[in-house]
Design a protein around this motif. Structure first.
Motif, short mmCIF file in Angstrom:
data_model
loop_
_atom_site.label_atom_id
_atom_site.label_comp_id
_atom_site.label_asym_id
_atom_site.label_seq_id
_atom_site.Cartn_x
_atom_site.Cartn_y
_atom_site.Cartn_z
N GLY A 26 16.31 72.29 -4.00
CA GLY A 26 17.38 72.74 -4.89
C GLY A 26 16.97 72.70 -6.35
O GLY A 26 17.29 73.60 -7.13
N GLY A 27 16.23 71.63 -6.74
CA GLY A 27 15.76 71.52 -8.11
C GLY A 27 14.82 72.64 -8.50
O GLY A 27 14.92 73.20 -9.60
N VAL A 28 13.92 73.00 -7.59
CA VAL A 28 12.98 74.09 -7.87
C VAL A 28 13.73 75.43 -8.00
O VAL A 28 13.47 76.22 -8.92
N ILE A 29 14.66 75.68 -7.09
CA ILE A 29 15.39 76.95 -7.11
C ILE A 29 16.22 77.08 -8.39
O ILE A 29 16.15 78.09 -9.12
N PHE A 30 17.03 76.06 -8.68
CA PHE A 30 17.87 76.13 -9.87
C PHE A 30 17.04 76.05 -11.15
O PHE A 30 17.42 76.61 -12.18
N GLY A 31 15.91 75.34 -11.08
CA GLY A 31 15.01 75.31 -12.22
C GLY A 31 14.41 76.67 -12.51
O GLY A 31 14.23 77.06 -13.67
N THR A 32 14.10 77.41 -11.44
CA THR A 32 13.57 78.76 -11.63
C THR A 32 14.64 79.69 -12.21
O THR A 32 14.34 80.54 -13.07
N VAL A 33 15.88 79.53 -11.75
CA VAL A 33 16.98 80.32 -12.32
C VAL A 33 17.14 80.01 -13.81
O VAL A 33 17.28 80.91 -14.65
#
Length: 425
Positions: A93-100
Motif C-alpha cells: 500500500g505504501g508503494v502504491i500510494f507513494g507512487t500516486v
C-alpha cells in the motif's frame, strides 16, 4: 516442550522481532530497488530508439519519485515492526500510494512533459514485487535460523513436526516425501482417465479439435490471413490451459483433502504443488505431440531460440506454484475464492496476448498488457516458436519478477497459515 518451540519459532502469522531487518537497511535496500524499478519501467515502456529521448526526464524526476515512495512507506509504518502479515499490506500500500503521490508532485513541480504516466504504473508493480520479495526472503531465512537454534538447544523432547515451518525444511521434506508427491500426481492422472478406452488420447482430442475449429473460424470466417495464426494461437492457449488448470485445482488442494490433512502429518505444500505438477505433466505430454505436429504442418523450422523453452517453462511453473500456494491458503478460509477465481481467469485471459499479438496492442496499453500475470510467459513461447527469435530482455525481467514474487508471497502465506488448516477443513 512443543509449546516452547512453537513460540520461539513463531506463532502463525506472527513475524518476531528477530526476523525484521534494521530500518536503515530496509530503507537503503528499498531506495536501491526504487531507483532500479523506475529506470526499468522506462526501459520496458520505450524502445531502444525512444529511451534516449525520455531518459533525461526519468533522471530529473527520479529523486521526487523515490523520496515520495519511501516517505509514504515510512508514514504507513512499513519500516516498523509489525505482527502477522500486516507488513505485507503496508509495504504494498505504501508503494502504491507513494507512487500516486509522486505522480502528483511531478505534475505540480515539473509537469508531465517527457514523463511517461505508464512508467509510474510499471514502477509501482515492479517495486511492490521486489520490496515484498526481499522482505519475504529475509523473513524465511531468519525463520530458518531461529528454528535451527531452538531445535539445537538441550531439550529433552523435540516436536519434529515443528521442523517443517521454514521454506528450507519444507523443500527438504518435499524431497523426503517425493514418493507421496508422485503418487498424488499419478492418482489424479488415473482418476481422470479411469474407465476410459482411449485414456490420455482424450487430452490430445481437445487441442486437436481446437486447431480445427480455430482454423475454420479465423481462416474462413474471420478471414485472418496471418500465416500460421492458429499455430501462434495454440502456443498461447496451451500455456494458458496449464496455468488455469493449476489455479483451479489448487483451490481445492486443502479443502478437498480434509481427511488427509487432519489424519497425517506431512508437508501440506505437497497438495497444491501436486496440482501444479499434475497439470505440468499434461501440458508436457500434450505439447510433446501437438507442437511438433503443428511445426510440421505450418513448416516452422527449428530455431536455436527454442532451446530456451525449458527455462521459460521453469519460470512459469515457479509462478504457478506461488499462485497455487496463495489460492490454496485463501480457499481454506474463504470458500468464495473458487468463484472469484473463475471470474478473474476470464478477465486475465483477455489481458493476455493469446488471440491477438502484443505488437497489435495500442502503444499506450502495451506495457500494461505485458505486465499481466501470464503475458511474459505466453509472449516468450510465441517469440521462441512462432517468431523463432530470442525473447527480449524485458520479457525475461517481467517473467522472473512475476515468478519470484508469486513464489515468495505464496510461501510466506502458506507457512503462516499452515497450522490453522486443520481447523478450517
Amino acid at each position: 516442550m512443543s509449546v516452547a518451540i512453537h513460540d520461539a519459532i513463531d506463532a502463525p502469522l506472527e513475524v518476531p522481532r528477530l526476523q525484521r531487518p534494521s530500518w536503515w537497511l530496509s530503507v537503503a535496500l528499498d531506495a536501491l530497488l526504487a531507483i532500479g524499478s523506475y529506470l526499468a519501467a522506462y526501459w520496458l515502456r520505450f524502445s531502444a530508439e525512444e529511451i534516449t529521448t525520455f531518459l533525461p526526464s526519468a533522471w530529473a524526476t527520479m529523486t521526487i519519485v523515490v523520496v515520495a515512495q519511501l516517505s509514504v512507506v515510512a508514514l504507513v509504518r512499513g519500516y516498523a515492526p509489525r505482527p502477522r502479515v500486516d507488513w505485507l499490506v503496508r509495504v504494498v500500500g505504501g508503494v502504491i500510494f507513494g507512487t500516486v503521490a509522486a505522480g502528483v508532485l511531478v505534475a505540480v513541480i515539473a509537469g508531465f512533459e517527457g514523463v511517461s504516466r505508464l512508467a509510474f504504473v510499471a514502477d509501482a508493480i515492479l517495486l511492490s514485487t521486489m520490496a515484498v520479495g526481499w522482505r519475504g526472503v529475509w523473513v524465511l531465512r531468519r525463520r530458518a535460523q531461529a528454528s535451527v537454534e531452538i531445535l539445537n538447544q538441550d531439550f529433552d523432547l523435540i516436536d519434529r513436526a515443528e521442523e517443517m515451518t521454514t521454506v528450507g525444511s519444507v523443500i527438504a521434506s518435499l524431497y523426503s516425501y517425493r514418493e507421496l508427491l508422485k503418487n498424488l500426481v499419478l492418482k489424479d492422472l488415473k482418476l481422470k482417465y479411469r474407465g476410459s478406452v482411449f485414456g490420455f488420447l482424450w487430452s490430445l482430442a481437445n487441442p486437436l479439435l481446437m486447431v480445427v475449429v480455430y482454423t475454420i473460424a479465423f481462416t474462413f470466417i474471420l478471414r485472418i490471413r496471418t500465416a500460421g495464426f492458429v499455430y501462434y494461437l495454440m502456443l498461447g492457449q496451451l500455456a494458458w490451459t496449464y496455468f488455469a488448470g493449476s489455479a483451479l485445482m489448487s483451490t481445492g488442494a486443502i479443502v478437498d483433502n480434509g481427511g488427509l490433512v487432519k489424519s497425517v502429518r506431512f508437508p501440506r505444500a505437497i497438495l497444491p504443488i501436486g496440482a501444479v505438477l499434475f497439470n505440468l505433466v499434461q501440458y508436457a505430454l500434450t505439447t510433446a505431440v501437438i507442437l511438433p505436429a503443428m511445426m510440421l504442418w505450418y513448416r516452422a523450422a527449428p530455431a536455436p531460440s527454442m532451446l530456451l523453452f525449458p527455462v521459460m517453462l521453469a519460470l512459469q511453473t515457479l509462478f504457478s506454484v506461488g499462485v497455487a500456494l496463495i489460492l490454496a491458503t485463501a480457499t481454506a478460509f474463504f470458500r468464495d475464492v473458487r468463484h472469484l477465481l473463475e471470474i478473474a481467469l476470464s478477465v486475465l485471459f483477455w489481458t493476455t496476448p493469446i488471440v491477438y499479438r502484443l505488437s497489435d496492442v495500442p502503444e499506450g496499453l502495451r506495457l500494461l498488457i505485458l505486465l499481466s500475470p501470464m503475458s511474459p510467459y505466453v509472449v516468450g513461447y510465441q517469440t521462441m516458436f512462432f517468431s523463432r527469435e530470442w525473447p527480449a530482455a524485458s520479457i525475461w525481467l517481467v517473467a522472473a519478477t512475476h515468478a519470484l514474487g508469486a513464489f515468495v508471497v505464496g510461501a510466506l502465506l502458506f507457512l503462516a497459515f499452515e497450522d490453522r488448516f486443520t481447523e478450517q477443513v
